[in-house]
Design a protein around this motif. Structure first.
Motif, PDB file in Angstrom:
ATOM      1  N   SER A  46       0.923  -1.296  -0.142  1.00 20.18           N
ATOM      2  CA  SER A  46       0.183   0.038  -0.110  1.00 20.18           C
ATOM      3  C   SER A  46       0.906   1.197   0.091  1.00 20.18           C
ATOM      4  O   SER A  46       1.657   1.199   0.927  1.00 20.18           O
ATOM      5  CB  SER A  46      -0.957   0.019   1.198  1.00 20.18           C
ATOM      6  N   ARG A  48      -2.065   9.619  -6.974  1.00 22.27           N
ATOM      7  CA  ARG A  48      -3.248   9.039  -7.044  1.00 22.27           C
ATOM      8  C   ARG A  48      -4.066  10.030  -8.144  1.00 22.27           C
ATOM      9  O   ARG A  48      -4.802   9.653  -9.065  1.00 22.27           O
ATOM     10  CB  ARG A  48      -4.051   8.770  -6.010  1.00 22.27           C
ATOM     11  N   ALA A  60      -5.390   2.915  -6.972  1.00 25.55           N
ATOM     12  CA  ALA A  60      -5.624   4.019  -5.892  1.00 25.55           C
ATOM     13  C   ALA A  60      -4.993   3.556  -4.429  1.00 25.55           C
ATOM     14  O   ALA A  60      -4.478   4.181  -3.665  1.00 25.55           O
ATOM     15  CB  ALA A  60      -7.272   4.456  -5.604  1.00 25.55           C
ATOM     16  N   GLU A  61      -5.007   2.246  -4.243  1.00 25.91           N
ATOM     17  CA  GLU A  61      -4.450   1.541  -3.018  1.00 25.91           C
ATOM     18  C   GLU A  61      -2.980   1.674  -3.134  1.00 25.91           C
ATOM     19  O   GLU A  61      -2.331   1.860  -2.195  1.00 25.91           O
ATOM     20  CB  GLU A  61      -5.082   0.470  -2.840  1.00 25.91           C
ATOM     21  N   LYS A 115       0.064   8.439  -2.224  1.00 21.40           N
ATOM     22  CA  LYS A 115      -0.867   9.399  -2.175  1.00 21.40           C
ATOM     23  C   LYS A 115      -0.735  10.284  -3.197  1.00 21.40           C
ATOM     24  O   LYS A 115      -1.833  10.731  -3.725  1.00 21.40           O
ATOM     25  CB  LYS A 115      -1.013   9.732  -0.784  1.00 21.40           C
ATOM     26  N   ARG A 171      -8.643   8.765 -15.952  1.00 15.70           N
ATOM     27  CA  ARG A 171     -10.086   8.366 -16.239  1.00 15.70           C
ATOM     28  C   ARG A 171     -10.975   9.631 -16.666  1.00 15.70           C
ATOM     29  O   ARG A 171     -11.687   9.317 -17.656  1.00 15.70           O
ATOM     30  CB  ARG A 171     -10.417   7.907 -14.700  1.00 15.70           C
ATOM     31  N   PRO A 181      -7.630   1.081 -12.103  1.00 14.82           N
ATOM     32  CA  PRO A 181      -7.871   2.124 -11.234  1.00 14.82           C
ATOM     33  C   PRO A 181      -7.954   2.035  -9.807  1.00 14.82           C
ATOM     34  O   PRO A 181      -7.361   2.708  -8.936  1.00 14.82           O
ATOM     35  CB  PRO A 181      -8.722   3.098 -11.831  1.00 14.82           C
ATOM     36  N   GLU A 182      -9.048   1.088  -9.333  1.00  9.86           N
ATOM     37  CA  GLU A 182      -9.244   0.723  -7.890  1.00  9.86           C
ATOM     38  C   GLU A 182      -7.829   0.531  -7.238  1.00  9.86           C
ATOM     39  O   GLU A 182      -7.938   0.457  -6.139  1.00  9.86           O
ATOM     40  CB  GLU A 182     -10.295   0.098  -7.860  1.00  9.86           C
ATOM     41  N   VAL A 188      -4.042   9.275 -12.140  1.00 12.12           N
ATOM     42  CA  VAL A 188      -5.049   8.101 -12.341  1.00 12.12           C
ATOM     43  C   VAL A 188      -6.508   8.737 -12.505  1.00 12.12           C
ATOM     44  O   VAL A 188      -7.284   8.347 -13.594  1.00 12.12           O
ATOM     45  CB  VAL A 188      -5.216   6.694 -11.542  1.00 12.12           C
ATOM     46  N   ASP A 189      -6.979   9.456 -11.608  1.00 13.78           N
ATOM     47  CA  ASP A 189      -8.099  10.156 -11.851  1.00 13.78           C
ATOM     48  C   ASP A 189      -8.430  11.048 -12.818  1.00 13.78           C
ATOM     49  O   ASP A 189      -9.277  11.189 -13.612  1.00 13.78           O
ATOM     50  CB  ASP A 189      -8.584  10.981 -10.377  1.00 13.78           C
TER      51      ASP A 189
END
Length: 165
Positions: free
Chosen positions: A35, A142, A134-135, A139, A149, A130-131, A145-146
């Motif tokens: 993570s 991230r 995100a993990e 931080k 998308r 993407p999910e 990726v958003d």
């Protein structure tokens, strides 16, 4: 002046979604972490280098192969918690993460031992939805990726699409 980094976020389309290629940071500090231990292939650059050139150089150093052909999609900048500004582009491609031949760095390990050891800059690469990204991503990355998308879906969540069927 705060440091600047630039990188490339490779992506491939899968069904109605997409996946991004992330690298797990190498070295003993990250060895047992998953993570927030993955990154976009990126690196620092100075005032004499263009951000795009740095992104290309860093991808080649970290992945060990030239940047794949394809259009570069600007995903903008993000200021990280430590003050560094990161600029990222996305490139659509499909390559095998097992083909990576990462560069290395040298550090004293264990600390205080006086022994210099070599570690891969990135110890493995993987395609992630993407999910999952995100993990896994640190931080401050991230957001890229958003943004990707949003670029690919026009701001629409493909999973929420209802065609009335």
């Amino acid at each position: 002046m705060a440091p600047h980094s630039a990188g490339l976020l490779l992506f491939r389309r899968r069904g109605v979604g997409f996946e991004v290629l992330l690298g797990h940071m190498g070295g003993p500090f990250w060895a047992r972490r998953e993570s927030a231990a993955w990154s976009v292939p990126k690196g620092e650059y100075g005032p004499g280098e263009e951000a795009q050139a740095a992104a290309r150089r860093e991808f080649e150093e970290e992945f060990g192969h030239p940047v794949p052909d394809g259009a570069w999609v600007a995903l903008g900048e993000s200021r990280q918690a430590g003050g560094k500004t990161v600029t990222v582009w996305a490139v659509e491609t499909d390559l095998d993460p097992a083909a990576a031949q990462p560069g290395t760095f040298t550090m004293e390990w264990p600390r205080g031992s006086g022994v210099q050891r070599e570690f891969p800059e990135v110890d493995r690469f993987a395609w992630c939805a993407p999910e999952v990204a995100a993990e896994r991503l640190v931080k401050g990355q991230r957001v890229f990726v958003d943004r990707l998308r949003d670029r690919l879906t026009g701001g629409q969540d493909p999973a929420a699409h209802d065609d009335g069927a």
